[in-house]
Design a protein around this motif. Sequence first.
Motif, PDB file in Angstrom:
ATOM      1  N   ASP A 202       0.933  -1.331   0.093  1.00 26.22           N
ATOM      2  CA  ASP A 202       0.036   0.022  -0.048  1.00 26.22           C
ATOM      3  C   ASP A 202       1.085   1.104   0.060  1.00 26.22           C
ATOM      4  N   LEU A 203       1.370   1.549  -1.221  1.00 24.27           N
ATOM      5  CA  LEU A 203       2.065   2.777  -1.481  1.00 24.27           C
ATOM      6  C   LEU A 203       1.371   3.688  -2.322  1.00 24.27           C
ATOM      7  N   PRO A 204       1.907   5.197  -2.163  1.00 19.20           N
ATOM      8  CA  PRO A 204       1.468   6.104  -3.228  1.00 19.20           C
ATOM      9  C   PRO A 204       1.979   5.642  -4.694  1.00 19.20           C
ATOM     10  N   LEU A 205       1.271   5.002  -5.466  1.00 21.02           N
ATOM     11  CA  LEU A 205       1.810   4.700  -6.679  1.00 21.02           C
ATOM     12  C   LEU A 205       1.547   5.816  -7.790  1.00 21.02           C
ATOM     13  N   LEU A 206       2.983   6.216  -8.529  1.00 20.55           N
ATOM     14  CA  LEU A 206       2.995   7.190  -9.564  1.00 20.55           C
ATOM     15  C   LEU A 206       3.683   6.470 -10.743  1.00 20.55           C
ATOM     16  N   ASP A 207       2.776   6.535 -11.789  1.00 22.78           N
ATOM     17  CA  ASP A 207       3.289   5.658 -12.965  1.00 22.78           C
ATOM     18  C   ASP A 207       4.094   6.936 -13.838  1.00 22.78           C
ATOM     19  N   ALA A 208       5.300   6.594 -14.051  1.00 20.16           N
ATOM     20  CA  ALA A 208       6.005   7.720 -14.727  1.00 20.16           C
ATOM     21  C   ALA A 208       5.998   7.543 -16.242  1.00 20.16           C
ATOM     22  N   HIS A 209       5.238   6.621 -16.875  1.00 16.37           N
ATOM     23  CA  HIS A 209       5.469   6.347 -18.291  1.00 16.37           C
ATOM     24  C   HIS A 209       3.952   5.928 -18.651  1.00 16.37           C
ATOM     25  N   VAL A 210       2.987   7.022 -19.118  1.00 17.13           N
ATOM     26  CA  VAL A 210       1.759   6.570 -19.621  1.00 17.13           C
ATOM     27  C   VAL A 210       1.478   7.533 -20.923  1.00 17.13           C
ATOM     28  N   HIS A 211       1.029   6.880 -21.750  1.00 17.67           N
ATOM     29  CA  HIS A 211       0.608   7.458 -23.126  1.00 17.67           C
ATOM     30  C   HIS A 211      -0.850   7.894 -23.181  1.00 17.67           C
ATOM     31  N   PHE A 212      -1.450   9.062 -23.135  1.00 22.96           N
ATOM     32  CA  PHE A 212      -2.645   9.272 -23.354  1.00 22.96           C
ATOM     33  C   PHE A 212      -2.695  10.198 -24.503  1.00 22.96           C
TER      34      PHE A 212
ATOM     35  N   ASP B 288      18.132   4.525  -5.938  1.00 20.64           N
ATOM     36  CA  ASP B 288      17.712   5.900  -5.975  1.00 20.64           C
ATOM     37  C   ASP B 288      17.593   6.289  -7.689  1.00 20.64           C
ATOM     38  N   ARG B 289      17.865   5.251  -8.596  1.00 15.99           N
ATOM     39  CA  ARG B 289      17.862   5.789  -9.832  1.00 15.99           C
ATOM     40  C   ARG B 289      17.061   4.909 -10.941  1.00 15.99           C
ATOM     41  N   ILE B 290      16.126   4.300  -9.978  1.00 12.55           N
ATOM     42  CA  ILE B 290      15.001   3.661 -10.984  1.00 12.55           C
ATOM     43  C   ILE B 290      13.466   3.814 -10.645  1.00 12.55           C
ATOM     44  N   LEU B 291      12.721   4.439 -11.708  1.00  7.19           N
ATOM     45  CA  LEU B 291      11.488   4.868 -11.924  1.00  7.19           C
ATOM     46  C   LEU B 291      10.320   3.897 -12.443  1.00  7.19           C
ATOM     47  N   TYR B 292       9.204   3.696 -11.376  1.00  7.84           N
ATOM     48  CA  TYR B 292       8.288   2.885 -11.817  1.00  7.84           C
ATOM     49  C   TYR B 292       7.405   3.697 -13.043  1.00  7.84           C
ATOM     50  N   GLY B 293       7.217   2.719 -14.086  1.00  6.28           N
ATOM     51  CA  GLY B 293       6.669   2.875 -15.391  1.00  6.28           C
ATOM     52  C   GLY B 293       6.113   1.932 -16.165  1.00  6.28           C
ATOM     53  N   THR B 294       4.769   1.987 -16.629  1.00  9.20           N
ATOM     54  CA  THR B 294       4.160   0.837 -17.364  1.00  9.20           C
ATOM     55  C   THR B 294       4.231   0.771 -18.869  1.00  9.20           C
ATOM     56  N   ASP B 295       4.129   2.315 -19.446  1.00 10.38           N
ATOM     57  CA  ASP B 295       3.829   2.348 -20.944  1.00 10.38           C
ATOM     58  C   ASP B 295       2.490   2.054 -21.189  1.00 10.38           C
ATOM     59  N   ILE B 296       1.426   2.173 -20.439  1.00 10.08           N
ATOM     60  CA  ILE B 296       0.032   1.661 -20.719  1.00 10.08           C
ATOM     61  C   ILE B 296      -0.323   3.024 -21.608  1.00 10.08           C
ATOM     62  N   ASP B 297      -1.441   2.710 -22.781  1.00 15.52           N
ATOM     63  CA  ASP B 297      -1.388   3.635 -23.842  1.00 15.52           C
ATOM     64  C   ASP B 297      -2.894   3.355 -24.194  1.00 15.52           C
ATOM     65  N   THR B 298      -3.276   4.496 -24.586  1.00 12.89           N
ATOM     66  CA  THR B 298      -4.914   4.545 -25.024  1.00 12.89           C
ATOM     67  C   THR B 298      -4.731   3.903 -26.578  1.00 12.89           C
ATOM     68  N   ARG B 299      -3.597   4.060 -27.206  1.00 11.26           N
ATOM     69  CA  ARG B 299      -3.874   3.394 -28.683  1.00 11.26           C
ATOM     70  C   ARG B 299      -3.892   2.061 -28.478  1.00 11.26           C
ATOM     71  N   ALA B 300      -3.317   1.446 -27.514  1.00 14.72           N
ATOM     72  CA  ALA B 300      -3.566  -0.163 -27.221  1.00 14.72           C
ATOM     73  C   ALA B 300      -4.962  -0.587 -26.962  1.00 14.72           C
ATOM     74  N   MET B 301      -5.493   0.458 -26.042  1.00 20.70           N
ATOM     75  CA  MET B 301      -7.011   0.446 -25.486  1.00 20.70           C
ATOM     76  C   MET B 301      -8.011   0.226 -26.718  1.00 20.70           C
ATOM     77  N   GLN B 302      -7.595   1.132 -27.708  1.00 27.33           N
ATOM     78  CA  GLN B 302      -8.429   1.079 -28.884  1.00 27.33           C
ATOM     79  C   GLN B 302      -8.241   0.219 -29.676  1.00 27.33           C
ATOM     80  N   ASN B 303      -7.065  -0.597 -29.669  1.00 26.11           N
ATOM     81  CA  ASN B 303      -7.004  -1.820 -30.434  1.00 26.11           C
ATOM     82  C   ASN B 303      -7.234  -3.108 -29.901  1.00 26.11           C
TER      83      ASN B 303
END
Length: 330
Positions: free
Chosen positions: A7-17, A247-262
């Motif tokens: 239970d941590l405050p999740l910030l996704d550093a890599h999202v495509h909207f 200290d040098r690694i960031l959480y990111g998923t690359d989730i993308d609305t283009r994939a959602m549309q596909n």
Amino acid sequence: MEFAFADLPLLDAHVHFVHPECLEEMLALLAEVNTRRVHLVCVPNPDATTHNPAALFFKQKFPATTYISGALDYTILADPGRASDLLGAQIAGLKAAGFDGLKLIEGKPQVRKLLPYALDGWLYEKMWLALEQEEFPVVFHVTDPPEFWDARRCPAWARERGWDYSDGTYPAREDLYTEVENILQHHPRLKLILAHFYFLSADLERAARFLDAHPGVCFDLAPHLDMYQDFSRNPQGAKAFFLRYQDRILYGTDIDTRAMQNGAGSFMRYIPWLIRSTLENTVDFTTREGSTYHGLALPLEVLEKIYHANFERIYGPQPARLPYTPSAGR
């Protein structure tokens, strides 16, 4: 799949909207995977438009929880004599418009071929200088999985997307790495986040040498072809790497609305599950395809850095303000 993780405050550093019409679907996905804040990264389109307007639309609605990194406008190439100056001036323009950083996909071989300008060359010279002077962070996609340069190993789905680089007309992987080294040699104070673990997940020794040589650079965890398989094949080495460079690694998923549309909405939910299962699980786990992975069981204080604190250190604890009053907030 369930998201019974730390239970941590999740910030996704890599999202495509990209598609405003997918707003509700994106919000539902973010809520389902327990993401509380997002960083939307924009790229240019082949028709010289960008994803910037969609990101501004999202941030206008949710200014307190949305960071955005803009794309460059390449219509400046119509004026070659001033192109470098005009590109550099865009950094201040993005900052004034409420963007939190810059996103570059120009190091992806497919894009690098379309924009045949060396990343360390004349066109980008003023841009790198402005990024360093403005202390404006940049998420940078450089190279791709090494399999994409080998016709026998390049997956069919990658070939269909134009990512088979084996015909000799694309920049070599090592040439792109060399251009980045040259950039960092001349601009060591850049706030640089290299996307997709810099495609070095299979060579953690090289990744460590690179981070040691460039203390201001970070990697993000947006997945690529075999990234999490690579970590699983070498769990002891991967865990040691994550602990050393926590200290040098960031959480990111690359989730993308283009994939959602596909029709890939379910896969977009799977990606956060895979990443968090790899980082958090204390035991082996099985994916939906039946593959077994090793959990790295990272300590809570390390997860907190990866999930939000490292990003906040680079971009600030709050998103940049928009220069106008949003119509709604979250």
